[in-house]
Design a protein around this motif. Structure first.
Motif, short mmCIF file in Angstrom:
data_model
loop_
_atom_site.label_atom_id
_atom_site.label_comp_id
_atom_site.label_asym_id
_atom_site.label_seq_id
_atom_site.Cartn_x
_atom_site.Cartn_y
_atom_site.Cartn_z
N GLY A 155 0.88 -1.34 -0.05
CA GLY A 155 0.05 0.00 0.03
C GLY A 155 0.81 1.32 0.04
N LEU A 156 1.78 1.26 0.55
CA LEU A 156 2.79 2.51 0.77
C LEU A 156 4.09 2.21 0.08
CD1 LEU A 156 2.20 3.30 4.57
CD2 LEU A 156 0.92 4.16 2.55
N ALA A 157 4.14 1.27 -1.08
CA ALA A 157 5.25 0.92 -1.53
C ALA A 157 6.13 1.87 -2.37
CB ALA A 157 5.22 -0.13 -2.59
N ALA A 158 5.30 3.27 -2.63
CA ALA A 158 5.77 4.15 -3.48
C ALA A 158 6.46 4.99 -2.43
CB ALA A 158 4.89 4.93 -4.19
N ASN A 159 6.59 4.86 -1.20
CA ASN A 159 7.04 5.92 -0.17
C ASN A 159 8.42 5.63 0.08
OD1 ASN A 159 4.47 7.77 0.72
ND2 ASN A 159 3.72 5.86 0.12
N ARG A 160 9.16 6.75 0.49
CA ARG A 160 10.38 6.56 1.47
C ARG A 160 9.87 6.63 2.98
NH1 ARG A 160 15.12 6.64 -0.19
NH2 ARG A 160 14.41 7.64 -2.30
N ILE A 161 10.25 5.59 3.59
CA ILE A 161 9.56 5.57 5.06
C ILE A 161 10.73 6.15 5.92
CG2 ILE A 161 9.04 3.84 7.14
CD1 ILE A 161 7.19 3.82 4.44
N ASP A 194 7.22 9.53 2.84
CA ASP A 194 7.01 10.41 2.20
C ASP A 194 6.86 9.93 0.48
OD1 ASP A 194 7.85 13.21 1.08
OD2 ASP A 194 9.55 12.37 0.36
N PRO A 195 5.88 10.36 0.19
CA PRO A 195 5.25 11.66 0.22
C PRO A 195 3.73 11.48 1.13
CG PRO A 195 4.52 10.75 -1.90
CD PRO A 195 5.61 9.85 -1.38
N VAL A 196 3.56 10.47 1.55
CA VAL A 196 2.18 10.15 1.99
C VAL A 196 1.69 10.84 3.21
CG1 VAL A 196 2.38 8.13 3.47
CG2 VAL A 196 0.11 8.45 1.92
N GLY A 197 2.82 11.15 4.02
CA GLY A 197 2.59 11.68 5.36
C GLY A 197 2.36 10.60 6.54
N GLN A 198 1.78 11.19 7.49
CA GLN A 198 1.31 10.00 8.65
C GLN A 198 0.21 8.94 8.44
OE1 GLN A 198 0.34 11.29 12.90
NE2 GLN A 198 2.30 10.91 13.03
N VAL A 199 0.54 7.95 8.49
CA VAL A 199 -0.64 6.63 8.21
C VAL A 199 -0.63 6.34 9.44
CG1 VAL A 199 -1.38 4.95 6.99
CG2 VAL A 199 -0.53 6.68 5.81
N VAL A 200 -1.73 6.03 9.99
CA VAL A 200 -2.07 5.34 11.26
C VAL A 200 -2.99 4.21 11.10
CG1 VAL A 200 -2.89 5.60 13.83
CG2 VAL A 200 -1.98 7.52 12.28
#
Lengths: 427, 427
Positions: free
Chosen positions: A144-150, A288-294
């Protein structure tokens, strides 16, 4: 619809029975979503006679779990035995050797032997249930967040600890009292060390950190502290200062490398983690770039864990795959682990000191010597000649300086007990 | 590593530019997770000259978006034009006709034409970005929780509404003032109707409900109310009663069928939705056996939306697929939609009444006539002869009775304004 998927389950505790029940109760719905029937055909457990509240009629029985791997009727092995060694490990390796995919809830195995397993050509091992039970956090992070730099992950991953800390907070009870009650009620094991000493959280954190940062599983590098040292007194002070005390697993990318640490932390009430109580788990992902996901939900128990195990089986039936730890074994980066002494953050510090003139001056002189500056200090009441609690919150400070200052403070004649230190986390 | 995936993007607004930027900024990391390079090779937009803060050098340019579908260099079409008709619809159908997968952020298209699209043999359309931006809720529902029977979904899906309600709450401002300011700051459109009248939320809810309940998309059956009628007065009363007012999208399985409704609701402070403020989105999923799962994050904006679009591209590169709405078109069940009048729940009711003897007796007599019982009632201050607010909270009541009672109450001589009615939701 293709032919069905035939499952062999090793380990028939509450989770194993839960998987059996779920595959039966929601069979039609699961078949529609999976594109085929998923059916348990064989099981392995120690005690054949035990009543598990679910029928085992018509299932092939193996006394030896490892034999499941060789059972020609079994397409996929579900390993619910647990532990990083012994039968669980043997079974998983035998299944992979036989070319069979594995679904497991075994965090210890993945945390300790994840690299050994991913190094195997073509190994298909799924472990959504290993971290945060029913919360699909592995899938969220890996796909789901694979495009993001964690940037970082912080979470509550152990329901037993969170239950204990929540009750200590709500009822102002001490640790030992709540632990004993949790044991009596089945929320804590007879030997609770794995949970309350932070090892279970560290296993889960090591797995998430490997996926988040595309690096080998580095369980040995995780700094681990548990909750035995948390007192009702400090929980009270935390509340007064606008915090809750939670056992957190934290992995964060810093300039020097990856910090992975498990310890009790004070989190501000505005944090999404502060109000996660009882046996719930939650994880905050900064990306990044999604921001904070909880993500939040139940972290353990038959239902949530079975939900994750069967989701993995459905992925398998649909042919959905991802590299086990997010990127292929050979594409991993060897991001260095940052040692705990290099951590920087704010600290809560409580000293029991003799209430006499000059004590605060001595204490603050020590802190000054180590370059530690205070954001606030509070002392309740006065009791000349007796021990009183003095509570301080520091500005951002290095762990090394803090540790050294603590050792010096403990030697001051007016300091009556070992100082209590709890890190403060904003996330 | 296989050959790369070549992408054509239609629509270069902030999201389109965000996707271009993300694929470049995180190119190595995305390649490792996708198993191949994902590269934009062509774009289509109206104004070639506009500065989008991202270089378009080397990209094939199409003035006509639909031409992207026929561009032999394009493997996959990313549709970011929006709208359920016109160019977006034409482009998607042309791409499918050409056998090309589509990734879209277009909630209107999926909500209105989802069934037309899923009915196409072999259609591959991904739309994680269409609901709740950066929160991977489609994946969580369709894959992560695939073993579960979904009981209900409730969420905050529109950042504009949540921003407006949060500011009304925090600053005790009225709707028109905050809307005007939100428009000035770019948080609300010049024509805000899609957002504030609940249509955007209804699109997203219809999509989630189709996936959750394995049924056709039934956008036309969604009951939709927006937030124009929410007053600062009622936000104040909500706070006093321990609630927050949020615009919710709610889908729930009941014995009679599936309820889908979008309306302002009072949620108790203890709800995971109560403290979700500003432009954030959140969704609460009740599922069996997993229990309650909560997901929270940024629902819109270039970064979160691009994160979801690129996650879909990575799934595509990895060959991960699911039926578009969770189950194959032919496996869907025609669960009936329950009309709003059949809803049952608790209600907040505010009347402006002339402060004179006998008024409360008249009001409560009407409620009694419709079988409505009160949990609490409050009136602030006294102002004989003037209009004062009387606030009531009902026990569980049927919507039909409530609507009829409201009409009767509005005819009472002492009632000065149309009564305000806000549903109370526990989730």
């Amino acid at each position: 619809m293709k032919d069905g998927l035939s499952v062999g389950i090793a380990g028939l505790g509450t989770v194993g029975a839960g998987v059996l029940r779920l595959l039966r109760d929601n069979a039609d719905l699961i078949a529609a979503r999976a594109g085929c029937r998923i059916t348990v055909v064989a099981v392995a457990a120690r005690d054949r006679a035990r009543d598990r509240g679910v029928s085992l009629d018509g299932l092939r029985w193996h006394d030896d779990a490892v034999a499941l791997a060789a059972d020609a009727a079994v397409d996929v092995v579900v390993e619910l035995i647990g532990g990083s060694d012994g039968t669980a490990h043997e079974l998983v390796m035998a299944a992979l050797e036989a070319g069979k995919p594995v679904v497991t809830a075994n965090k210890a195995l993945i945390a300790v032997r994840g690299d050994e397993i991913t190094a195997r050509e073509g190994a298909s091992v799924r472990f959504e249930a290993a971290v945060a039970g029913g919360i699909p956090v592995i899938k969220a992070l890996r796909e789901g967040l694979a495009a993001n730099r964690i940037g970082g992950i912080a979470g509550i991953f152990n329901g037993t600890c969170n239950y204990i800390l929540s009750r200590m907070q709500a009822e102002r009870l001490d640790f030992a009292t709540v632990l004993a009650d949790a044991q009596a009620q089945g929320y804590a094991e007879a030997d609770p060390s794995f949970d309350i000493d932070g090892i279970d959280t560290a296993h889960k954190l090591a797995i998430l950190a490997a996926i988040a940062f595309g690096r080998p599983v580095a369980f040995g590098s995780v700094h681990v502290e548990g909750i035995r040292g948390i007192s009702a007194l400090d929980i009270g002070f935390a509340a007064e200062l606008g915090y809750r005390i939670k056992l957190l697993g934290i992995a964060r990318a810093t300039e020097a490398g990856v910090e992975t640490r498990v310890h009790p932390a004070m989190v501000p009430l505005a944090s999404p983690l502060a109000r996660v109580d009882g046996v719930h788990n939650a994880v905050v992902i900064d990306a990044d770039p999604v921001g904070q996901v909880v993500l939040q939900g139940r972290g353990a128990g038959a239902g949530p864990t079975a939900s994750a195990v069967v989701a993995d089986l459905i992925d398998l039936a649909r042919g959905r795959a991802a590299p086990m730890l997010g990127v292929p074994h050979e594409a991993r980066v060897a991001a260095p682990s940052v040692p705990m002494w290099a951590h920087r953050g704010a600290y809560f510090l409580r000293l029991m000191v003799v209430d006499e003139p000059g004590v605060i001056a001595d204490v603050t002189a020590v802190l000054r010597d180590y370059g530690i500056s205070l954001e606030s200090m509070l002392q309740h009441g006065r009791s000349p000649g007796d021990a009183v609690a003095v509570v301080m919150v520091t500005h951002e400070t290095g762990e090394a300086a803090m540790t050294a200052a603590l050792a010096r403070l403990a030697t001051l004649p007016a300091v009556q007990e070992p100082p209590a230190l709890i890190r403060i986390e904003i996330a």
